[in-house]
Motif scaffolding. Structure first.
Motif, PDB file in Angstrom:
ATOM      1  N   GLY A  53       2.589  -0.828   0.729  1.00 54.25           N
ATOM      2  CA  GLY A  53       3.275  -0.119  -0.337  1.00 54.25           C
ATOM      3  C   GLY A  53       2.321   0.369  -1.412  1.00 54.25           C
ATOM      4  O   GLY A  53       2.459   1.477  -1.928  1.00 54.25           O
ATOM      5  N   ALA A  54       1.324  -0.447  -1.735  1.00 57.39           N
ATOM      6  CA  ALA A  54       0.361  -0.064  -2.771  1.00 57.39           C
ATOM      7  C   ALA A  54      -0.482   1.121  -2.344  1.00 57.39           C
ATOM      8  O   ALA A  54      -0.866   1.962  -3.162  1.00 57.39           O
ATOM      9  N   LEU A  55      -0.778   1.214  -1.038  1.00 60.02           N
ATOM     10  CA  LEU A  55      -1.601   2.305  -0.526  1.00 60.02           C
ATOM     11  C   LEU A  55      -0.772   3.526  -0.137  1.00 60.02           C
ATOM     12  O   LEU A  55      -1.331   4.598   0.118  1.00 60.02           O
ATOM     13  N   GLY A  56       0.551   3.366  -0.061  1.00 60.22           N
ATOM     14  CA  GLY A  56       1.423   4.429   0.438  1.00 60.22           C
ATOM     15  C   GLY A  56       1.705   5.520  -0.566  1.00 60.22           C
ATOM     16  O   GLY A  56       1.157   5.556  -1.674  1.00 60.22           O
ATOM     17  N   ARG A  57       2.622   6.418  -0.188  1.00 59.65           N
ATOM     18  CA  ARG A  57       2.927   7.594  -1.012  1.00 59.65           C
ATOM     19  C   ARG A  57       3.426   7.219  -2.403  1.00 59.65           C
ATOM     20  O   ARG A  57       3.118   7.878  -3.384  1.00 59.65           O
ATOM     21  N   GLY A  58       4.222   6.179  -2.486  1.00 56.83           N
ATOM     22  CA  GLY A  58       4.755   5.761  -3.780  1.00 56.83           C
ATOM     23  C   GLY A  58       3.962   4.632  -4.393  1.00 56.83           C
ATOM     24  O   GLY A  58       4.476   3.895  -5.225  1.00 56.83           O
ATOM     25  N   GLY A  59       2.715   4.472  -3.973  1.00 63.43           N
ATOM     26  CA  GLY A  59       1.909   3.349  -4.400  1.00 63.43           C
ATOM     27  C   GLY A  59       1.182   3.560  -5.710  1.00 63.43           C
ATOM     28  O   GLY A  59       1.620   4.331  -6.580  1.00 63.43           O
ATOM     29  N   LEU A  60       0.044   2.899  -5.837  1.00 66.05           N
ATOM     30  CA  LEU A  60      -0.681   2.867  -7.105  1.00 66.05           C
ATOM     31  C   LEU A  60      -1.664   4.035  -7.194  1.00 66.05           C
ATOM     32  O   LEU A  60      -2.888   3.865  -7.132  1.00 66.05           O
ATOM     33  N   TRP A  61      -1.124   5.226  -7.349  1.00 65.34           N
ATOM     34  CA  TRP A  61      -1.943   6.417  -7.473  1.00 65.34           C
ATOM     35  C   TRP A  61      -1.983   6.861  -8.929  1.00 65.34           C
ATOM     36  O   TRP A  61      -0.998   6.764  -9.651  1.00 65.34           O
ATOM     37  N   LYS A  62      -3.151   7.359  -9.356  1.00 61.03           N
ATOM     38  CA  LYS A  62      -3.308   7.817 -10.734  1.00 61.03           C
ATOM     39  C   LYS A  62      -2.420   9.024 -11.001  1.00 61.03           C
ATOM     40  O   LYS A  62      -1.939   9.229 -12.111  1.00 61.03           O
ATOM     41  N   ARG A  63      -2.219   9.829  -9.953  1.00 62.59           N
ATOM     42  CA  ARG A  63      -1.261  10.933  -9.996  1.00 62.59           C
ATOM     43  C   ARG A  63      -0.388  10.811  -8.759  1.00 62.59           C
ATOM     44  O   ARG A  63      -0.863  10.358  -7.707  1.00 62.59           O
ATOM     45  N   PRO A  64       0.886  11.208  -8.820  1.00 62.61           N
ATOM     46  CA  PRO A  64       1.769  11.085  -7.657  1.00 62.61           C
ATOM     47  C   PRO A  64       1.156  11.746  -6.422  1.00 62.61           C
ATOM     48  O   PRO A  64       0.680  12.887  -6.482  1.00 62.61           O
ATOM     49  N   ALA A  65       1.137  11.010  -5.312  1.00 62.39           N
ATOM     50  CA  ALA A  65       0.566  11.533  -4.077  1.00 62.39           C
ATOM     51  C   ALA A  65       1.543  12.492  -3.426  1.00 62.39           C
ATOM     52  O   ALA A  65       2.759  12.255  -3.400  1.00 62.39           O
TER      53      ALA A  65
END
Length: 448
Positions: free
Chosen positions: A130-142
């Motif tokens: 989940g952290a690496l996924g699309r809704g994960g911990l991204w600085k900007r929405p992936a």
């Protein structure tokens, strides 16, 4: 999932199919090379469209990616296979590989400061995924098409060679004309060129995990994973071959018995000597074939026993599962044979976590309601059960044809948002407009 018949195929992530994998503990993480198949098809005005195959876009080996491209061939299509630096989360029941496919610096936008602890050995795979996924911990929405995740169910062939700053990444382009590297004259030809991709963010994330949680969190995790994966895939293949050989031997022996019975029947009925002789020759041939098939089966079973013994040394739980069931029962099945569920309750995996709830009951997680079969229930409280209805869609209107025990038909029209059991409220205008296009056809199909 599309089958390509070779190792290296990975599967798109599924919370149902990979429940056990997602619920398992993390061995560690690794920087690996993945292979993304991009189908390019001619569009309008000599332009080209790219299509990422969301069901099977990511592969663990080049040969598997090329095999997939062969299966997807069509008029006007060509393919590019991009070598991608990716992050693998390793566990006892497989690995989840995540690639950031549309960025010149993959994972350059990932928030390592907030997410590093979520990749720690001993943590839960579902949390890391989940952290690496699309809704994960991204600085900007992936972007939805940027993050591709796939699962290796201990059957793939993730390269255990560690990536480094010196690793070269290639782009393989298909050529229907036959110019370039080609496996056979009927297959696509491929030409290679260097890809301009910066793997430094991927390498930095893995290096920081190594520094924070120890060398075993990377090198040891990959060594352990590769050892268990190779033992399992070898045992599964040998077990499958033994089952097939035994079935072939059984079928052949049945044919031999039938042929011998035909000889006996011909003799008993006073058949012509030539007829009896021909039947005897055929019976002897079938008996020879049966003996050979049985010898092959014995040899295959011996090889399977050796392979399972090797697996038993590293993973006795998988060895027991393999011998107790079918080799096609992959370890991501989501079953928990070692835990007892009380009578009247069921075990269900929701979002990668196991829950025990009352049979036919519901459970609420983060404001979302799930039924005892793991399906989301709050958007469909009327209980319409159809696997074809996506869990993430709210039912806002329905036209239902019903029949009672005496064969009388009645209809039910609903458009009450989140209240499908309410047959008093009329559909909202936009819902009614959408329903009207299908009602006539539904009546016709029901012969009303």
């Amino acid at each position: 999932m599309d089958e390509v018949g070779e190792q290296g195929l990975m599967k798109s992530m599924s919370s149902r199919e990979h429940a056990e994998l997602l619920a398992s503990e993390i061995y560690g993480v690794a920087a690996v090379k993945a292979f993304l198949v991009v189908r390019k098809r001619n569009a309008w005005h000599s332009t080209t469209s790219n299509q990422y195959r969301s069901e099977s876009a990511l592969f663990a080996s080049l040969s598997a990616a090329e095999s997939a491209a062969e299966m997807w061939r069509g008029r006007g299509s060509r393919f590019v296979i991009e070598e991608q630096p990716a992050i693998a989360v390793l566990s006892p029941y497989g690995a989840v590989i995540t690639a950031d496919v549309n960025a010149p610096k993959p994972f350059g936008g990932w928030n390592a400061e907030g997410g590093l602890d979520l990749l720690a050995p001993g943590g839960k795979v579902s949390v890391a995924v989940g952290a690496l996924g699309r809704g994960g911990l991204w600085k900007r929405p992936a972007h939805a098409d940027s993050i591709v995740q796939a699962a290796d169910d201990l059957q793939g062939s993730i390269d255990s060679e560690f990536l480094s700053s010196a690793t070269v990444y290639l782009e393989h382009t298909s050529n229907v004309g036959g110019t370039g590297r080609q496996r056979s004259r009927h297959d696509l030809a491929w030409t290679e060129g260097k890809r301009d991709v910066d793997p430094s963010p991927v390498l930095e994330i893995v290096d920081r995990v190594r520094e924070k949680f120890g060398v075993s969190s990377v090198e040891g995790a990959m060594e352990r994973y590769a050892s268990e994966r190779d033992a399992y895939s070898g045992a599964a293949s040998a077990h499958r071959e033994a089952d097939y050989s035994r079935e072939e031997a059984t079928d052949q022996r049945e044919r031999a018995i039938k042929a011998r019975n035909d000889v006996t029947a011909a003799v008993a009925s006073g058949g012509h000597a030539d007829e009896v002789q021909n039947l005897e020759w055929f019976a002897e041939y079938e008996e020879e074939q049966a003996a050979e098939a049985e010898a092959v089966a014995v040899e295959a079973e011996a090889e399977a026993a050796k392979a399972i013994a090797v697996l038993d040394e590293v993973r006795p739980d998988l060895a027991m599962r393999l011998t107790a069931g079918s080799p096609d029962d992959e370890p991501s099945s989501g079953s928990y044979h070692d835990e007892v569920v009380p009578e009247g309750y069921v075990s269900v995996i929701v979002e990668g976590t196991r829950h025990v709830i009352e049979e036919h009951g519901t459970i609420v997680i983060d404001g979302r309601m799930y039924s005892s079969d793991g399906r989301r229930f709050d958007l469909n409280p009327g209980g319409i059960s159809d696997p074809g209805i996506p869990d993430d869609r709210e039912i806002v209107g329905a036209f239902v044809i019903m029949r009672d025990e005496e064969g009388r038909y009645s209809v039910y029209l609903s458009g009450a948002s989140s209240r499908i059991e309410d047959d008093i409220r009329q559909p909202e205008p936009e819902v009614a407009l959408e329903l009207s296009a299908h009602i006539a056809q539904a009546w016709e199909l029901a012969n009303l």
